[in-house]
Design a protein around this motif. Structure first.
Motif, short mmCIF file in Angstrom:
data_model
loop_
_atom_site.label_atom_id
_atom_site.label_comp_id
_atom_site.label_asym_id
_atom_site.label_seq_id
_atom_site.Cartn_x
_atom_site.Cartn_y
_atom_site.Cartn_z
N SER A 17 0.86 -1.19 0.00
CA SER A 17 0.00 0.00 0.00
C SER A 17 0.89 1.23 0.00
N GLY A 18 0.30 2.35 -0.41
CA GLY A 18 1.08 3.58 -0.44
C GLY A 18 0.23 4.77 -0.81
N GLU A 19 0.85 5.95 -0.69
CA GLU A 19 0.12 7.19 -0.92
C GLU A 19 0.12 7.63 -2.37
N ASP A 20 0.89 6.95 -3.22
CA ASP A 20 0.84 7.25 -4.65
C ASP A 20 0.93 5.95 -5.44
N VAL A 21 0.75 6.07 -6.75
CA VAL A 21 0.57 4.89 -7.58
C VAL A 21 1.84 4.06 -7.73
N ARG A 22 2.96 4.58 -7.28
CA ARG A 22 4.19 3.77 -7.34
C ARG A 22 4.05 2.47 -6.58
N ALA A 23 3.19 2.46 -5.55
CA ALA A 23 2.99 1.23 -4.78
C ALA A 23 2.47 0.09 -5.64
N ALA A 24 1.78 0.42 -6.73
CA ALA A 24 1.22 -0.62 -7.61
C ALA A 24 2.23 -1.11 -8.64
N TRP A 25 3.40 -0.47 -8.71
CA TRP A 25 4.38 -0.83 -9.73
C TRP A 25 5.62 -1.48 -9.14
N LEU A 26 5.77 -1.43 -7.81
CA LEU A 26 7.01 -1.88 -7.18
C LEU A 26 6.79 -3.14 -6.35
N ASP A 27 7.77 -4.02 -6.36
CA ASP A 27 7.84 -5.17 -5.47
C ASP A 27 6.54 -5.97 -5.48
N GLU A 28 6.01 -6.30 -4.29
CA GLU A 28 4.80 -7.12 -4.21
C GLU A 28 3.59 -6.43 -4.84
N GLY A 29 3.56 -5.10 -4.77
CA GLY A 29 2.43 -4.38 -5.36
C GLY A 29 2.31 -4.59 -6.85
N ALA A 30 3.42 -4.83 -7.52
CA ALA A 30 3.41 -5.04 -8.97
C ALA A 30 2.83 -6.40 -9.34
#
Length: 229
Positions: free
Chosen positions: A49-62
């Motif tokens: 989880s995160g405050e910007d969309v980078r969370a969806a592109w990095l590590d487990e979020g991807a």
């Protein structure tokens, strides 16, 4: 994206465990969404989880099965560009927003989001929307049903009766192969019909690149009702 196999009480393998990434600029919202998803039956594991969309592109979020995306991240401008990039990359997105706006909801569906959910609709609808999206299915909450039912564009493509039949059958079926069986045609013919339908929508400036977007278009144009899905 991957599914983990969860162990049952007897040590055997049970249903696939689904995973999610939550993108929201409010920590309390991220924590609440994670709690709701993990408390569902079966649970959905929030892997990032995160405050910007980078969370969806990095590590487990991807690798998460579904992206729960707040429409406004730290400002008044909706992050439609981020939504488009996620969808184009094949990600399954639920837009989760404070904004109860029919036009923006339809715009998000047209971009390929599998659901537009307002934060006022609570845990039950969020869990249902996330599970449906993670499995590649659209979900229609009450507020979205109103948006779709209230929109009837006069700018419609000229679909043939057969194209409409294929389209409606596809919305109500698990696969294109099942549509082919039901209509007595080949799977390649089903694909051809659906591609022609997408081309016809694109030619009038109403692109529908995903199944969810086609559902939105068909409801807008009165080809199918929300209750038929």
């Amino acid at each position: 994206m991957r599914h983990a196999r969860a162990a049952g009480a007897d040590g055997g393998q049970v249903a696939d465990e689904l995973s999610a990434v939550v993108v929201d600029d409010h920590p309390a919202v991220r924590a609440g969404v994670a709690h709701w998803l993990s408390s569902g039956t079966p649970p959905i594991r929030v892997v990032a989880s995160g405050e910007d969309v980078r969370a969806a592109w990095l590590d487990e979020g991807a690798r998460a099965d579904v992206v729960i995306l707040d429409l406004h991240l730290g400002g008044p401008t909706p992050v439609l560009g981020d939504l488009r990039r996620l969808v184009e990359a094949g990600r399954r997105v639920v837009v989760y927003s404070m904004r109860a706006d029919d036009d923006i909801a339809l715009q998000c569906l047209e971009l390929g989001a599998l659901c537009y959910l307002t934060k006022a609709e609570g845990a039950e609808h969020l869990v249902r929307a996330a599970r449906a999206a993670a499995e590649g299915r659209p979900y229609t909450p009450p507020s979205l049903a109103g948006a779709l039912a209230g929109d009837r564009s006069d700018h419609r493509p000229a679909l043939s009766a057969r194209e409409v039949e294929v389209l409606v059958e596809w919305f109500q079926s698990e696969s294109k192969e099942f549509v082919a069986q039901r209509l007595g045609i080949s799977s390649s013919t089903v694909n051809s019909h659906l591609e022609r339908i997408r081309v016809k929508y694109a030619l009038i400036g109403r692109e529908a690149p995903t199944k969810a977007a086609l559902v939105a278009r068909a409801i807008q144009d009165g080809l199918i009702g929300v209750d038929d899905l």
